[in-house]
Scaffold this motif. Structure first.
Motif: not given
Length: 106
Positions: A40-43, A45-50
């Protein structure tokens, strides 16, 4: 058990990182004890992935990290993770929770 691994990725590295993270997920998913997972990718903060994975138990996850394929395909990506605890136990009604104390190895 659930493993939540977060990453900070500079914009210019996003495409390569995405491909590498999918490859890492595939390597983990091929391991015994893997139940399911998502990238996933944070909506906000698009530089934050999981990368979130779910395992039969902590032993299955730890054995997966020891496998040759995971060491080659996933560990290089996992080294980029935000330095924070990532393994969580599932809390279902009536579940005996892990006890925070020293454990015997023998």
């Amino acid at each position: 058990m659930i493993v939540v691994t977060r990453f900070r990725v500079p914009f210019e590295e996003v495409q390569q990182f995405r491909d590498d993270l999918v490859t890492a997920h595939e390597a983990l998913a091929a391991c015994r004890g893997y139940l399911d997972g998502t990238v996933g990718r944070n909506v906000d903060e698009p530089d934050l992935w999981v990368l979130t994975t779910r395992w039969e138990n902590v032993g299955a996850y730890r054995r997966a990290l020891s496998s040759y394929d995971v060491k080659m395909r996933a560990v290089p990506v996992l080294y980029r993770a935000v330095d924070e605890p990532s393994a969580y136990e599932v809390v279902d009604p009536g579940t005996d929770l892990n006890v925070a104390s020293a454990r015997s190895l023998g």
